[in-house]
Write a protein that holds these residues in place. Sequence first.
Motif, PDB file in Angstrom:
ATOM      1  N   VAL A  12       0.874  -1.175   0.000  1.00  6.25           N
ATOM      2  CA  VAL A  12       0.000   0.000   0.000  1.00  6.25           C
ATOM      3  C   VAL A  12       0.909   1.222   0.000  1.00  6.25           C
ATOM      4  O   VAL A  12       1.791   1.348   0.859  1.00  6.25           O
ATOM      5  CB  VAL A  12      -0.924   0.030   1.229  1.00  6.25           C
TER       6      VAL A  12
ATOM      7  N   VAL B 111     -12.293  -3.418   5.596  1.00  9.15           N
ATOM      8  CA  VAL B 111     -11.581  -2.170   5.871  1.00  9.15           C
ATOM      9  C   VAL B 111     -12.531  -1.065   6.344  1.00  9.15           C
ATOM     10  O   VAL B 111     -12.145   0.105   6.388  1.00  9.15           O
ATOM     11  CB  VAL B 111     -10.782  -1.696   4.641  1.00  9.15           C
TER      12      VAL B 111
ATOM     13  N   GLN C 255      -7.642   5.603   0.896  1.00 18.46           N
ATOM     14  CA  GLN C 255      -6.598   4.750   1.451  1.00 18.46           C
ATOM     15  C   GLN C 255      -7.174   3.410   1.893  1.00 18.46           C
ATOM     16  O   GLN C 255      -6.523   2.367   1.754  1.00 18.46           O
ATOM     17  CB  GLN C 255      -5.899   5.453   2.622  1.00 18.46           C
ATOM     18  N   ARG C 256      -8.404   3.417   2.394  1.00 19.40           N
ATOM     19  CA  ARG C 256      -9.052   2.152   2.762  1.00 19.40           C
ATOM     20  C   ARG C 256      -9.285   1.278   1.519  1.00 19.40           C
ATOM     21  O   ARG C 256      -9.146   0.054   1.580  1.00 19.40           O
ATOM     22  CB  ARG C 256     -10.381   2.426   3.470  1.00 19.40           C
TER      23      ARG C 256
ATOM     24  N   ILE D  44      -6.057  -0.321   0.628  1.00 16.32           N
ATOM     25  CA  ILE D  44      -5.784  -1.436   1.538  1.00 16.32           C
ATOM     26  C   ILE D  44      -6.653  -2.639   1.183  1.00 16.32           C
ATOM     27  O   ILE D  44      -6.190  -3.786   1.190  1.00 16.32           O
ATOM     28  CB  ILE D  44      -6.003  -1.001   3.003  1.00 16.32           C
TER      29      ILE D  44
ATOM     30  N   LEU E 152       1.846  -7.669   4.421  1.00 17.95           N
ATOM     31  CA  LEU E 152       1.422  -6.382   3.872  1.00 17.95           C
ATOM     32  C   LEU E 152       2.513  -5.367   4.148  1.00 17.95           C
ATOM     33  O   LEU E 152       2.948  -5.203   5.294  1.00 17.95           O
ATOM     34  CB  LEU E 152       0.105  -5.922   4.507  1.00 17.95           C
TER      35      LEU E 152
ATOM     36  N   ALA F 219       3.232  -1.441   4.056  1.00 18.54           N
ATOM     37  CA  ALA F 219       2.544  -0.143   4.012  1.00 18.54           C
ATOM     38  C   ALA F 219       3.608   0.954   3.976  1.00 18.54           C
ATOM     39  O   ALA F 219       4.315   1.159   4.967  1.00 18.54           O
ATOM     40  CB  ALA F 219       1.632   0.019   5.218  1.00 18.54           C
TER      41      ALA F 219
ATOM     42  N   PRO G 157       1.639   5.088   4.717  1.00 17.80           N
ATOM     43  CA  PRO G 157       0.215   5.025   4.386  1.00 17.80           C
ATOM     44  C   PRO G 157      -0.632   6.130   4.996  1.00 17.80           C
ATOM     45  O   PRO G 157      -1.796   6.284   4.615  1.00 17.80           O
ATOM     46  CB  PRO G 157      -0.208   3.663   4.961  1.00 17.80           C
TER      47      PRO G 157
ATOM     48  N   LEU H 210      -5.116  -1.186  10.306  1.00 15.36           N
ATOM     49  CA  LEU H 210      -3.989  -2.067  10.027  1.00 15.36           C
ATOM     50  C   LEU H 210      -3.714  -2.996  11.204  1.00 15.36           C
ATOM     51  O   LEU H 210      -3.443  -4.195  11.016  1.00 15.36           O
ATOM     52  CB  LEU H 210      -2.748  -1.234   9.695  1.00 15.36           C
TER      53      LEU H 210
END
Length: 551
Positions: A98, A142, A164-165, A168, A179, A181, A184, A200
């Motif tokens: 992400v 999310v 951003q969600r 993700i 994951l 990030a 982020p 997260l």
Amino acid sequence: MSQDAGINTEPLLRVESLGLEIEGRRVLEAVSFDLEPGEILGLVGASGSGKSLTALALLQLLPRRARLSGRIAWRGAALTAKNPAELRDFRGREAAIVFQEPMTALSPLLDIGTQIAETVLLHTNASRGEARRLAGEALARVGLDGDAASLARYPHELSGGQRQRVAIAMAIVLSPALLIADEPTTALDTIAQAQILRLLEDLVSSSGMSLLLVSHDLAVIAATASRVIVLEQGRIVEQGATDTVLRTPSSPYARQLLEASRLAPLGTPGVPNASGGPPLGLPPQPRTEPILDVRDLVREYPAPRRHLWRAAAPRRAVDAVSLSIYQGESVGLVGASGSGKSSLARLILALDQPQAGSVRLLGEAFSTPRGPSLRRLRRAIQIVFQDPYGSFDPEWTVARIVAEPLGLLEAPPSAAERRSMVADVLESVGLTASDAARYPHEFSGGQRQRIAIARALIVSPALIVFDEAVSALDVLVRAQVLRLLADLRRRFQVSYLFITHDLEVVRAIADRVYVMAAGRIVEEGPTPRVLESPQHPFTVQLVQSDLARAL
């Protein structure tokens, strides 16, 4: 591989003596660490430290001319031994990333459901209907609605935190074990930051997924990661338990990062400095008359029509807003995404027209003048953006970029005068006269922001508007730029309007602060009082979400 009583103790990810060279320049050297299943590991450092390159190396997403050495092992097997098809399957099924700005990962031409489903279709044999269903489930995980209407929305219809969600959701739709990030939360307000980090953490705890959190913000790492690695110029200078490293750092570099994260107030709140006098060519402004006086501004935008025969009520982005700024004063404007800050800034800069209310600059109505009067007022207010590179023509030299506002002067300077003015203003922001001949791509992010500040200063404005001007900078560069701005304010008595989501920045540089929510100013006053003893529920929420207090 180490074993004990038949139990495999191999970490999920093992990095051993990782080195990276790009076009003959060594950018990573002997980087080694492990990442266990279900662990949150922080990776911190200033710009150029190698954080993002380390993350990209883990996914084998490097430039063609990059030369990688060392070993990256995934579940005990070497990643570098995988062929391109195996690596494509690894990215998405086993590991995902992400990025800082979700709009770079999201296409503006496709609805979010199609974009999330694309990952499923690429890595599985699922039908389009099944992929769409999995996309809805990922959105729900999310914290967004996963129904058909939500899947049909486009990125521009969402706030920054919502986008951003979605990014993700795209990364976790196939439940990867790792994951990554990469910054982020950098571009998000404090409320959205806290929400994304909680999300997260919840994803890690509920799925057993591992998280590598890359950030220059030590507050983000302190609030989230159990262990932290500190990178300096491509080398690990410190690693260990987050609490230990951030409270008692052993390396000078980690101590420097920590000190820069704890911004102290710069200047004397509420008391303009008189050491530099007023900006050149502007009359001294008495304290009783503000440089900028905004009264009862209203800006409405049409809402989407939801009924064939009846128009929807307009959306009021700015609702009867009033504020003032005096000579030499620095004022903060804070609020969550969608609060109306950007709409208000456009009205203040006369880039948009209000339906009601007024903006007066230097005692004159700013939205109505024409000719020389408008030119003089345009000169009196300048802006510095979050991403200076996006406001520069990459084919222009620094001299041409910085001198551009000189066209607002009533009597344009000669070529020799222009060169002298550019040299003087570059030196005033900590650059050199010789930098005038260079191009934007030759400078770091902090240096480019200094160029943007020089461009704003060259016409001696009464007021500079800073729109998230330090939010994308690492903590060391941010502290340097804020110290520079405090010094310039003392020397030139220029006023600032600082639009930001970072309350630590407001504490450091603003004498007074206005808090905006749902288009209205909900609280205002001296910065220490508002941020230490907030009265409005929204301000309380902002302060409680301020991650910098975790340090």
